[in-house]
Structure formats: C-alpha cells, structure tokens
Design an enzyme around this catalytic site. Structure first.
Site, PDB file in Angstrom:
ATOM      1  N   ASP A 103       0.716  -1.550   0.193  1.00  0.00           N
ATOM      2  CA  ASP A 103       0.010  -0.092  -0.190  1.00  0.00           C
ATOM      3  C   ASP A 103       1.047   1.117   0.090  1.00  0.00           C
ATOM      4  OD1 ASP A 103      -2.877  -0.943   0.042  1.00  0.00           O
ATOM      5  OD2 ASP A 103      -1.427  -1.752   1.523  1.00  0.00           O
ATOM      6  N   THR A 104       0.298   2.471  -0.837  1.00  0.00           N
ATOM      7  CA  THR A 104       1.445   3.168  -0.844  1.00  0.00           C
ATOM      8  C   THR A 104       0.503   4.991  -1.243  1.00  0.00           C
ATOM      9  OG1 THR A 104       2.403   1.605  -2.799  1.00  0.00           O
ATOM     10  CG2 THR A 104       2.494   3.318  -3.468  1.00  0.00           C
TER      11      THR A 104
END
Length: 531
Positions: free
Chosen positions: A344-345
């Site tokens: 996740d980013t």
C-alpha cells in the site's frame, strides 16, 4: 482538470499537496515540492508511507529535456537468508514482523534528489512535515477508513510500540480527530539538521537495529550505513506514437510496458472504452504480462533479466497471438524470451512553471508495513521483504543486500509537445492500472482527469479467470465477459481495489500545466498560489 500556467502538485492528501504548492510559491522547483509533499504524506497517511518505506522517482528536467530514474528501494539485511529463516522453522516468506523488514530507502532517495536537482535544503523541505507531526492534523475520511480496517488494527496491535503510537487511547483515530506524532517530528528534525547520515548512521538506525535485536531480527548498522539508492535509466516502449516510460526491474513497470506492446496488436480505439472486446483484451494481456513478471523479474544485480527481449515488439506479437477473443484463458504460462548474455502506497506528482516534472511513488508496502515501530522513532518499518521468494531457483529468491521484486512504479509518457507524469497505487494493481490509464489517453482520447476517473478492472491474483471490476462497467458488458469465461467480482463505483492515482501534464509549447486527482482518494491537484 486543474489548469494553470504556474506549477501544480497532485497528491492524495490536500495538506500535502498544499505544502508542495507553497514550496513552489516560495521559489522551490518541482523536486523541492515533491520531497516536501512526500514528507507531509508520511505524517498524514502513516499506514501507507513514511520514513520506513521505499521510493521510486522519474524526474523530467526541462533544461536538458531528459528523464532521470531513481531506485531508492531497500535491500535485505546481510544476515537474512533462506537458510536463516528455515533454521527458525519459517517455510514461507513472512509478510509482517521483523523478518519482513528491508532497509528503508526513502531518506537516501530524498537526499539524492535534492543534491542533483533541488534548490532547497532538508531544513526547508521538511519544515511542513515537522509542523504537522508536532502540532497534529485532523484525520480525513479515507485515512480514518484505512485506520479502522480490522486487518490494519491487527497489524498495529502485534507490536506494543506501534499500538501505543497508532491506537491512541486504545482505538484508531476517527474522522476529524487530531493525531500528533512527536517522535516522528524528532526523527524528521534530525534529518533536517544532519541530512541522510543522521538517519542511516545516527539515532534512527541505532534505534531500529536495537529493536531488531530484541525481536530476533538480523538488521545491523552496516546494513544501514552502506545503503545507497541508485540512479537508473528509465525503460520505455512506443505505444501508437506515444513513448511510455517506467523504472526498470526490480520494479513491475516492465509488465505495464509489455501489456501495452500486446494491446498495440489490437484495435482498441475501434472497440470503444470499457467495451467487452476492449476489457477482454486488456484482461488477457494482463495475465500474459504478469506471468512473465513473476517468472523473470528480480534484482538485476543477482540474476540475468531479459528486459530487452520482454519489451521487443516481436515478442509482444508472439504473446498477443495467444489471446482468444472468444474465451478467457484461465491458465497462462510465462513466455520464453531469450535470456541476455552472461519495487500500500502513496503517489504524487509535480510540475513547476519551468516545466520540470516529478513522478514519485513511496510506500510501506502493506498497510502499516511490518507493524514494527522502533522505540522513539515515530514511524513503522516497511514489510517489503515479504515479496521475496524462498525458492532458491527464483530470480526473486531472498539474499542479503538484495532488493525484492517491487510493486511501486512511477509512470511518464510523452508525445510531441505533451508530457504526462502519472501513477496509480495499489500493490500488483499498478502495472495493469498504468496500462489502462495510458490506453484511456491514447486509444480513447480522454484528458488526464477523465482517464484517471474512468472505470477500471483489476486482477490481483496471477492464475485463474477471476477479475474485479467497478460497477460503472455496464451490466450488459459484464454479461458478455462472463460468457467468455471471466469470473467477475463487482466492486463499488470508485473502489479502492483498483487503486487511486494522480497525474500532471505539461504542454511545452504553450507553457500550460494540467493536474488531475483520482476521486478514489482524499487528494487534490493544487495549483501554485500567486505571491
């Protein structure tokens, strides 16, 4: 779109984008603004990114009209090996805990960006992040939603330091709650005063190494002190007259380019946007490209990777010939490109008034990363090591000081006077989302905001015929795809599973800039204010 002759910052949180836009207004350039924005994102969205994560960047320098790539992904500790994990009774690569931690690359990445292209120092670009960490910020809707996910709460609860930091009062923050992180302010202040060495050779690394020892990890000061990010040449392909650029392996950007090469063999523009034929072709191309991704991609310092061969047009034609327009393929093997001789980013992008552009993506990998917070640091360590394989024959096999296959990828595309920096988040969603965005612009004539908003599909698994799709794809189209063998899971209208993104565009002849922000996130594209 946001349209301005001044600079534009597009990020998934308005406070971060505003900080970057203010940096532009104070005389900073696109790189200064990008680091400012990224640092604030690490404060206001700690489950997705921060000082404990990795970084990839594509910089477009307006003066030289050249692109520069930066791989600031971290490597595994020297003492972490397949044999070490097996001696501990670990049969599969952990996706949380201290054994999933790789060296964070972001701070060295920031340092290299500022040294080569920036006009401001760490003390200036980190000032807004330090302010929000110390004084606090109101938690926005999407952050609150992430924070309250049961899986993320479980990750945080697995580490006492993480639980104390991220569950104040014993619960995750709610919308509008003020969240403060004085320990993170302290860590940022150290970097502001002492640069990258304050992180990799100073208190932060010392605290992380000490905590690793307490947890039975292998991290050592030498793993930090010797770490360096790397300038790389972006890889590219031509797609119907546009040149599309990605960062080379160890990232998954090569899969986006292979997808586009395969799609080029089909008349998508004649099919129509989100038609049954267009979606079928894209889904099948995704399977083919990702089969090659898993088979061949790892750290190029440790194995021969057939980049040129995978990106060749004849190889794309060979792969495209495997697509049956009447039937979905549920078992797609990797191809056999010739081998060459012996990451996740959060995503953000900036364009300044001079035309410099930055495409930047940064991540902890899964939400709250490894779940490990070293005493007094104020940030979670990434779990990027979870992507290594324990199969010694894999190009992505775990080894000391090796970088794992990486999911996060910044994108860039150009044709004539147009330059577009773009990115879309979401693990292994990213390469397929990049290809869909490019196709929306090139095949279907959408502007960057429409291309970002358009309904998307994603297939987060590798084998099988399962695919997820937003409900804005018409029911009649989904029925046609089902008849071809696709097993569709219908998502909401603007679903997080298909990722959220940002984009900026520059017309170099008119000097006009455009910005776009995905409604699937909390963010905005904010123009540089006039001072």
């Amino acid at each position: 779109m946001v349209i301005s002759r001044g600079g534009i910052v597009a990020a998934e949180n308005p406070l971060a984008a505003q900080a970057g836009a203010e940096m532009l207004a104070r005389g900073g350039n696109a790189v200064d603004a990008a680091v400012t924005t990224n640092a604030v994102m690490g404060v206001v969205e700690p489950m997705m990114n921060g000082l404990g994560g990795d970084l990839f960047v594509i910089v477009y320098d307006a003066k030289t009209q050249k692109l520069y790539g930066l791989n600031a992904s971290g490597w595994a500790p020297a003492g972490l090996s397949i044999d070490f994990l097996k001696s501990k009774g670990i049969a599969a690569m952990p996706s949380e805990g201290i054994q999933s931690v790789t060296i964070p690359g972001v701070v060295d990445g920031w340092s290299k960006l500022l040294a080569r292209f920036g006009t401001k120092g760490f003390s200036q670009v980190l000032s807004p992040a330090i302010y929000y960490a110390r004084e606090g910020f109101p938690v926005p809707e999407w952050d609150a939603a992430y924070w309250n996910l049961a899986t993320l709460i479980a990750t945080v609860k697995s580490d006492p330091n993480a639980a104390k930091l991220y569950l104040p009062g014993g619960r995750p923050p709610q919308v509008g709650d003020i969240f403060r992180n004085p320990d993170l302010a302290h860590s940022l202040e150290a970097i502001a005063g002492g640069g990258r060495d304050a992180f990799y050779k100073g208190e932060s690394a010392q605290r992380i190494v000490a905590h690793s020892a307490e947890l039975g990890g292998t991290l050592k000061m030498e793993d930090f002190a010797s770490y360096l990010s790397e300038w790389v040449n972006p890889i590219s392909t031509d797609y119907r007259g546009w040149t599309i650029y990605e960062i080379p392996p160890n990232g998954q950007g090569i899969a986006a380019l292979e997808m586009l090469n395969i799609l080029e063999k089909f008349p998508l523009g004649n099919y129509g946007a989100n038609s049954a034929d267009a979606l079928h072709t894209m889904i099948e191309a995704k399977k083919l490209a990702y089969a090659d991704l898993v088979r061949y991609i790892g750290d190029p310092k440790f194995s021969d990777i057939p980049v040129v061969q995978i990106l060749s047009k004849p190889y794309a034609a060979q792969r495209a010939s495997l697509i049956d327009m009447a039937k979905a393929n549920c078992s797609v093997p990797a191809g056999e490109p010739k081998l060459p001789a012996a990451g996740d980013t959060t995503y953000l992008t900036v364009v300044d008034s001079a035309g410099n552009m930055v495409s930047l993506i940064q991540s902890n990998y899964l939400g709250f990363g490894s779940g490990v917070v070293a005493d007094g640091t104020g940030f979670v360590l990434q779990n990027r090591g979870g992507l290594f394989s324990l199969d010694p024959n894999s190009p992505n096999a775990l080894a000391g000081h090796k970088r794992p296959l990486h999911t996060i990828i910044p994108g860039f595309m150009a044709k004539g006077d147009e330059r577009i920096a773009f990115g879309i988040m979401g693990g292994f969603n990213q390469a397929q989302a990049h290809a869909q965005f490019v196709s929306n612009v090139v095949d279907f004539g959408m502007d960057i905001q429409a291309a970002m908003e358009a309904a998307r599909f994603t297939k987060l698994t590798f084998p099988g015929c399962d695919v997820e799709m937003e409900d804005r794809v018409q029911q009649s189209i989904r029925d046609q795809l089902t008849k071809r063998g696709h097993e569709i899971k219908v998502l909401g209208s603007f679903a997080t599973d298909v990722g959220g993104g940002q984009a900026v565009e520059r017309n170099v002849s008119t000097g006009v800039n455009f910005g776009a922000s995905d409604p699937r996130k909390d963010g905005e594209a904010i123009p540089e204010p006039v001072h």
